[in-house]
Design a protein around this motif. Structure first.
Motif, PDB file in Angstrom:
ATOM      1  N   ILE A 265       0.823  -1.306   0.071  1.00  0.00           N
ATOM      2  CA  ILE A 265      -0.198  -0.039  -0.491  1.00  0.00           C
ATOM      3  C   ILE A 265       0.643   0.464   0.110  1.00  0.00           C
ATOM      4  CG2 ILE A 265      -1.853   1.146   1.003  1.00  0.00           C
ATOM      5  CD1 ILE A 265      -2.202  -1.213   0.290  1.00  0.00           C
ATOM      6  N   SER A 266       0.766   2.083  -1.494  1.00  0.00           N
ATOM      7  CA  SER A 266       1.191   2.978  -0.821  1.00  0.00           C
ATOM      8  C   SER A 266       0.746   4.457  -1.361  1.00  0.00           C
ATOM      9  CB  SER A 266       2.650   3.298  -2.573  1.00  0.00           C
ATOM     10  OG  SER A 266       1.468   3.396  -3.449  1.00  0.00           O
ATOM     11  N   GLY A 267       1.330   5.630  -0.831  1.00  0.00           N
ATOM     12  CA  GLY A 267       0.720   6.802  -1.385  1.00  0.00           C
ATOM     13  C   GLY A 267      -0.458   6.716  -2.570  1.00  0.00           C
ATOM     14  N   LEU A 268       0.551   6.628  -3.323  1.00  0.00           N
ATOM     15  CA  LEU A 268       0.122   6.761  -5.117  1.00  0.00           C
ATOM     16  C   LEU A 268      -1.406   6.296  -4.824  1.00  0.00           C
ATOM     17  CD1 LEU A 268       0.148   7.797  -7.349  1.00  0.00           C
ATOM     18  CD2 LEU A 268       1.522   6.187  -7.502  1.00  0.00           C
ATOM     19  N   ALA A 316      -5.786  -1.838   4.727  1.00  0.00           N
ATOM     20  CA  ALA A 316      -4.394  -1.720   4.352  1.00  0.00           C
ATOM     21  C   ALA A 316      -3.507  -1.972   5.558  1.00  0.00           C
ATOM     22  CB  ALA A 316      -3.714  -1.112   3.644  1.00  0.00           C
ATOM     23  N   GLY A 317      -3.592  -1.818   6.623  1.00  0.00           N
ATOM     24  CA  GLY A 317      -3.220  -1.694   7.709  1.00  0.00           C
ATOM     25  C   GLY A 317      -2.663  -1.271   8.279  1.00  0.00           C
ATOM     26  N   PHE A 318      -2.748   0.228   7.731  1.00  0.00           N
ATOM     27  CA  PHE A 318      -2.746   1.743   8.162  1.00  0.00           C
ATOM     28  C   PHE A 318      -1.172   1.902   8.288  1.00  0.00           C
ATOM     29  CE2 PHE A 318      -3.776   5.421  11.087  1.00  0.00           C
ATOM     30  CZ  PHE A 318      -5.074   5.875   9.652  1.00  0.00           C
ATOM     31  N   GLY A 319      -0.248   1.982   7.838  1.00  0.00           N
ATOM     32  CA  GLY A 319       1.245   1.667   7.500  1.00  0.00           C
ATOM     33  C   GLY A 319       1.194   3.233   7.325  1.00  0.00           C
ATOM     34  N   VAL A 320       2.526   3.120   7.679  1.00  0.00           N
ATOM     35  CA  VAL A 320       3.009   5.342   7.581  1.00  0.00           C
ATOM     36  C   VAL A 320       2.681   5.604   5.813  1.00  0.00           C
ATOM     37  CG1 VAL A 320       5.069   6.114   7.715  1.00  0.00           C
ATOM     38  CG2 VAL A 320       4.792   4.763   9.705  1.00  0.00           C
ATOM     39  N   PRO A 321       3.169   4.834   5.001  1.00  0.00           N
ATOM     40  CA  PRO A 321       2.483   5.739   3.606  1.00  0.00           C
ATOM     41  C   PRO A 321       0.869   6.442   3.828  1.00  0.00           C
ATOM     42  CG  PRO A 321       4.268   4.054   3.279  1.00  0.00           C
ATOM     43  CD  PRO A 321       4.025   4.072   4.798  1.00  0.00           C
ATOM     44  N   ALA A 322       0.474   5.038   4.386  1.00  0.00           N
ATOM     45  CA  ALA A 322      -1.018   5.638   3.909  1.00  0.00           C
ATOM     46  C   ALA A 322      -1.405   6.569   5.334  1.00  0.00           C
ATOM     47  CB  ALA A 322      -1.656   3.892   4.462  1.00  0.00           C
ATOM     48  N   GLN A 323      -0.816   6.259   6.473  1.00  0.00           N
ATOM     49  CA  GLN A 323      -1.863   7.401   7.030  1.00  0.00           C
ATOM     50  C   GLN A 323      -0.885   8.175   6.660  1.00  0.00           C
ATOM     51  OE1 GLN A 323       0.158   6.732  10.901  1.00  0.00           O
ATOM     52  NE2 GLN A 323       0.171   4.999  11.117  1.00  0.00           N
ATOM     53  N   ARG A 324       0.215   8.617   6.641  1.00  0.00           N
ATOM     54  CA  ARG A 324       0.590  10.196   5.430  1.00  0.00           C
ATOM     55  C   ARG A 324      -0.554  10.921   4.636  1.00  0.00           C
ATOM     56  NH1 ARG A 324       2.095  10.685   0.312  1.00  0.00           N
ATOM     57  NH2 ARG A 324       3.970   8.506   1.015  1.00  0.00           N
ATOM     58  N   THR A 325      -0.417   9.712   3.675  1.00  0.00           N
ATOM     59  CA  THR A 325      -1.110  10.053   2.442  1.00  0.00           C
ATOM     60  C   THR A 325      -2.544  10.318   3.026  1.00  0.00           C
ATOM     61  OG1 THR A 325      -0.212   8.211   0.962  1.00  0.00           O
ATOM     62  CG2 THR A 325      -2.524   9.225  -0.031  1.00  0.00           C
ATOM     63  N   LEU A 326      -2.901  10.012   3.712  1.00  0.00           N
ATOM     64  CA  LEU A 326      -4.424   9.884   4.455  1.00  0.00           C
ATOM     65  C   LEU A 326      -4.325  11.086   5.018  1.00  0.00           C
ATOM     66  CD1 LEU A 326      -7.719   8.991   5.554  1.00  0.00           C
ATOM     67  CD2 LEU A 326      -6.753   8.523   6.949  1.00  0.00           C
ATOM     68  N   TYR A 327      -3.276  11.668   6.150  1.00  0.00           N
ATOM     69  CA  TYR A 327      -3.749  13.529   7.067  1.00  0.00           C
ATOM     70  C   TYR A 327      -3.489  14.296   5.462  1.00  0.00           C
ATOM     71  CZ  TYR A 327      -3.004   9.750  10.608  1.00  0.00           C
ATOM     72  OH  TYR A 327      -3.554   8.971  11.742  1.00  0.00           O
ATOM     73  N   MET A 328      -2.742  13.678   4.512  1.00  0.00           N
ATOM     74  CA  MET A 328      -2.191  15.140   3.262  1.00  0.00           C
ATOM     75  C   MET A 328      -3.925  15.107   3.025  1.00  0.00           C
ATOM     76  SD  MET A 328       0.867  14.252   1.756  1.00  0.00           S
ATOM     77  CE  MET A 328       1.039  15.462   0.931  1.00  0.00           C
ATOM     78  N   LEU A 329      -4.742  13.838   2.762  1.00  0.00           N
ATOM     79  CA  LEU A 329      -6.224  13.894   1.857  1.00  0.00           C
ATOM     80  C   LEU A 329      -7.151  15.099   2.494  1.00  0.00           C
ATOM     81  CD1 LEU A 329      -5.894  10.838   0.053  1.00  0.00           C
ATOM     82  CD2 LEU A 329      -5.109  12.963  -0.942  1.00  0.00           C
ATOM     83  N   THR A 330      -6.418  14.403   4.435  1.00  0.00           N
ATOM     84  CA  THR A 330      -7.547  15.160   5.038  1.00  0.00           C
ATOM     85  C   THR A 330      -7.071  16.825   4.644  1.00  0.00           C
ATOM     86  OG1 THR A 330      -7.535  13.074   6.468  1.00  0.00           O
ATOM     87  CG2 THR A 330      -8.421  15.446   8.209  1.00  0.00           C
ATOM     88  N   VAL A 331      -6.040  17.861   5.470  1.00  0.00           N
ATOM     89  CA  VAL A 331      -5.960  18.866   4.713  1.00  0.00           C
ATOM     90  C   VAL A 331      -6.617  19.419   3.664  1.00  0.00           C
ATOM     91  CG1 VAL A 331      -4.046  20.781   5.003  1.00  0.00           C
ATOM     92  CG2 VAL A 331      -3.836  18.742   6.817  1.00  0.00           C
ATOM     93  N   VAL A 332      -6.292  18.259   2.934  1.00  0.00           N
ATOM     94  CA  VAL A 332      -7.208  19.035   0.923  1.00  0.00           C
ATOM     95  C   VAL A 332      -8.286  19.424   1.554  1.00  0.00           C
ATOM     96  CG1 VAL A 332      -7.330  18.111  -0.903  1.00  0.00           C
ATOM     97  CG2 VAL A 332      -4.651  18.151   0.188  1.00  0.00           C
ATOM     98  N   ALA A 333      -9.025  18.144   1.714  1.00  0.00           N
ATOM     99  CA  ALA A 333     -10.630  17.810   2.180  1.00  0.00           C
ATOM    100  C   ALA A 333     -10.880  19.225   2.434  1.00  0.00           C
ATOM    101  CB  ALA A 333     -10.751  16.426   2.731  1.00  0.00           C
ATOM    102  N   LEU A 334     -10.540  19.118   4.348  1.00  0.00           N
ATOM    103  CA  LEU A 334     -11.007  20.129   4.958  1.00  0.00           C
ATOM    104  C   LEU A 334     -10.907  22.230   4.012  1.00  0.00           C
ATOM    105  CD1 LEU A 334      -9.650  19.328   8.154  1.00  0.00           C
ATOM    106  CD2 LEU A 334     -11.873  19.259   7.693  1.00  0.00           C
TER     107      LEU A 334
END
Length: 791
Positions: A265-268, A316-334
């Motif tokens: 699972i990658s950020g892409l 996907a198990g919430f690994g660091v790449p997935a976390q980083r991307t989710l948090y970035m998407l959170t900021v963009v979505a907000l």
């Protein structure tokens, strides 16, 4: 804000380098200092806004920035320390190690099958004795044992034996204890085969367990639909983040071509899934004009995309790449929801803050640095560009930037990077991210195995190209670990090289990358010897290095069919140390704890010659440049003398290991004499061989350092032998809480009475002795001591 977040991250990182945590009173004092600095920064900002001379304004601005940064760094340090104190408190008491403990709890992770058993994380609910809340268990046994039928989310009663987290610690090596600590696993052990082991509930209804059960069912369905398919594990990893489903051979192939980040699972992938979810939701929303009057489609897309990404990250198990991307998407979505623009650097900084607040140990993982580093590089090369370029040119520039920008980090962490990575990623990224991953996720959601077969077939075509790239002779660059200063210079060089076209002397940045390869590790001088007894658990592996030569004595144990000390410890250590060729490999005897890593080592490095005492017909007698280990053989390298003291040539004629002479007593005994001291490596010899040595070569036994025979067993290290050697340092290569209970208490007291300095790999990690003027002894656990390491 961005500088404060970077300072916060620096404080978190600095805390993770500490050998001990500050106590709560110290943290309270630091918090008061941080608050004072924050108040001072606010006052100086207010003063800056008042009319004043330009010099005063500049001074106030600078002072405010410095005060704010120090305050943020202290907050990061305090936060990480507080989280560390809480996690350290959840520990296994020493008196509970190795005892039978009855406990009840829930299978909290995907069960991972191995040869004859299964491993899983276990969330403890009740226990007869004090144990941590989360432990790692292994369960093995015969076909009648119910271990084959454990599933995530089940409640079980087990009788277990536990020990505190402990891993091998070697120069430049992986810190297994840090990995367990980050995951919150505070003890490991195994399930006893007891009649009281039983399933209490088929499922415990909690969200986390429901997600794990869903992941397990998806994995099982994939493996049923793709039996015996070469790349079924890759599809499992793409769908549910189970990277262990991919075998080690494929991981080596991915590393050689630089596409490892795509095969999990990658950020892409998360971004692509979020975009797909947002697009579908917006498209459906626009079909109903009444809905558009209530809520704009852009906001619906933002919310739906975020929800889709969140669901995928959970699966996907919430690994660091997935976390980083989710948090970035959170900021963009907000930002989209609130109608505000968000700069890329601000988004990345906020994602960094959220990751470290949730998991302050993320800075210990390579994925953290590579993940944030790759995105930072992309933002850097994309900032301030005025003219739009063709999408293909933009794609090529992004590939070039990421490949170049990550070289310093890849060499510092892995000592290698792929030279074919730009080409491999140029093909693999669109195929995996926009074709294979969507097909895999749709197949996971719908009961259509045909989509899985199609995804596997496309992946097979891609892998044919990847295998061709990996077979190229210059596909991979491997080297020693560069010094920290060289990594820093190279990072500046990458920043310089990636400046916009037309910037003067941009190519000069390449010069700053040269120290990465040219600053080689220091080797011993002429006549000096560096001897490293590696920490391989219960076994032996020793590296002897002179000014220009390298010798390995024994290769440690085999851990599993795919893992051994050769590929997990020796090869990474030797690569990091700058060893590109072995001059000699000596295998003392055929026991697996001494020769278990030999095949991997022989396959992984060029080798001049080997020596061993194996019986006739043993495969290792066919190794490159084979020599039979016989007493009296000598050679000199760079002013350092090597001599075989045992076994005698006549010993091979006594039945060739037919039981008349124990295999342990046929161990090659090697003495190494430098200008500044000598070492004796005694293999697994026992008292019979010791008596033979005393009788035939008693005058040659004296040495300054002794590798304790047979790990300090009761049947070795006789008083007469120890007196003849007269070592001032003795090293025991043993595993933590090993089942043989080596070293034996009587033998340990015997060594203590000799007055020698006693070192043991289970307590001290790898031991390095520099036979120079003066002597220097380094133990890895002392050199890399961290607060999570056990005693």
């Amino acid at each position: 804000m961005r500088m404060s977040i970077i300072a916060f991250a620096a404080g978190v990182w600095f805390l993770q380098q500490q050998a001990a945590l500050p106590g709560w009173p110290a943290l309270a004092a630091l918090l008061a200092v941080s608050a004072g600095l924050a108040v001072a920064a606010a006052w100086m900002r207010h003063r800056r806004s008042a009319p004043a001379h330009i010099a005063v304004v500049i001074s106030a601005t600078l002072a405010a920035a410095i005060s704010a940064a120090i305050s943020a760094a202290l907050i990061g340090f305090i936060w990480a320390a507080a989280m560390g104190q809480i996690r350290l408190a959840d520990t296994l008491p020493e008196e509970n190690e190795g005892r039978d403990i009855l406990l009840t709890g829930v299978i909290a992770s995907l069960p991972q099958a191995y040869d004859n058993g299964v491993r899983f994380d276990f969330a403890v609910e009740q226990a007869a004795s004090t144990v941590p809340a989360k432990i790692s268990l292994a369960w093995s046994g015969g076909a009648r044992q119910p271990w084959r039928d454990v599933h995530a989310g089940e409640r079980w009663q087990f009788t277990v034996r536990l020990k505190r987290p402990h891993g091998n610690l070697n120069p430049h090596g992986f810190d297994y204890e840090a990995w367990l600590f980050e995951r919150g696993v505070r003890a490991a052990g195994y399930v006893r085969n007891d009649d009281g082991n039983r399933r209490l509930d088929a499922f415990v209804p909690r969200p986390a367990y429901a997600v794990e059960r869903l992941r397990e069912k998806a994995r099982a369905r994939f493996l049923r639909a793709l039996p015996q398919r070469d790349y079924a594990g890759v599809l499992v990893a793409l769908a549910v983040g189970d990277q262990r489903a991919i075998d080690s051979g494929l991981w080596q192939l991915f590393a050689r071509t630089g596409i490892s980040h795509l095969m999990s699972i990658s950020g892409l992938h998360v971004t692509m899934v979020a975009a797909l979810g947002g697009w579908l939701a917006a498209a459906l929303w626009r079909r109903r004009p009444a809905l558009l009057l209530r809520l704009p489609a852009q906001k619906v897309a933002a919310a739906s995309g975020w929800a889709t990404a969140f669901a995928y990250c959970l699966l996907a198990g919430f690994g660091v790449p997935a976390q980083r991307t989710l948090y970035m998407l959170t900021v963009v979505a907000l930002a989209l929801w609130l109608g505000r623009a968000a700069a890329g650097s601000r988004v990345l900084a906020l994602a960094l803050l959220l990751v470290l607040l949730v998991d302050p140990w993320a800075v210990l993982s390579a994925g953290f640095w590579l993940s944030f580093g790759a995105v930072a590089v992309l933002f850097y090369v994309g900032a301030g560009r005025l003219a739009a370029r063709h999408w293909l040119a933009e794609w090529g520039r992004a590939q070039w930037a990421v490949t170049l920008g990550l070289i310093p980090a890849l060499l510092a962490i892995f000592q290698q990077f792929s030279l074919v990575s730009p080409l491999a990623n140029a093909v693999a990224i669109p195929v995996v991210s926009f074709v294979i991953t969507p097909l895999t996720l749709i197949a996971a959601a719908l009961p259509f195995d045909a989509l899985l077969l199609l995804a596997h077939q496309i992946l097979s075509w891609l892998m044919a190209f990847i295998e061709w790239l990996a077979a190229l002779p210059l596909a991979m660059w491997q080297q020693h670990t560069p010094p920290v200063w060289a990594v820093g210079l190279a990072a500046l060089g990458c920043v310089w090289l990636l400046l916009p076209r037309g910037f003067p002397s941009r190519g000069m940045g390449a010069l700053l990358l040269l120290p990465l390869a040219l600053a080689a590790p220091a080797r011993p001088a002429e006549g000096e010897l560096r001897l490293t007894v590696l920490d391989v658990g219960h076994g032996v592996a020793v590296h002897a290095q002179t000014a220009k030569r390298d010798l390995i004595y024994d290769t440690g144990p085999q851990f599993s069919p795919d893992a051994n000390s050769g590929n997990r410890i020796l090869l990474p250590y030797l690569r990091a140390a700058g060893v590109r060729r072995l001059d000699a490999l000596i295998l003392s005897h055929e026991d697996q704890d001494h020769a278990g890593g030999a095949l991997s080592l022989i396959d992984g490095l060029p080798l001049t010659w080997t020596m061993n005492s194996m019986p006739a017909g043993h495969p290792f007698r066919e190794a490159p440049g084979h020599r039979t280990c016989e007493a009296g053989q000598t050679w000199t390298w760079d002013g350092v003398r090597f001599e075989i003291l045992h076994p005698e040539a006549a010993a091979y004629a006594v039945g060739e290991h037919d039981g008349k002479r124990k295999g342990n007593d046929m161990s090659c005994v090697l003495k190494i004499v430098s200008a500044h001291g000598s070492a004796l490596l005694a293999g697994d010899i026992e008292t019979t061989a010791e008596r033979t040595l005393l009788k035939q070569r008693g005058g040659q036994l004296r040495a300054d350092a002794l590798l304790a025979p047979h790990h300090g067993s009761r049947s070795s290290s006789s008083p007469e032998f120890l007196a003849a050697v007269g070592a001032r340092t003795a090293i025991f290569s043993i595993g933590y809480r090993n089942r043989f209970r080596h070293p034996h208490e009587t033998v340990w007291r015997r060594y203590e009475a000799s007055g020698a300095q006693l070192l043991r790999t289970d307590r001290d990690g790898a031991v390095t002795i520099e036979f120079a003027a003066p002597w220097r002894i380094t133990t890895e656990r002392a050199a890399r001591r961290r607060y999570w390491h056990g005693r």
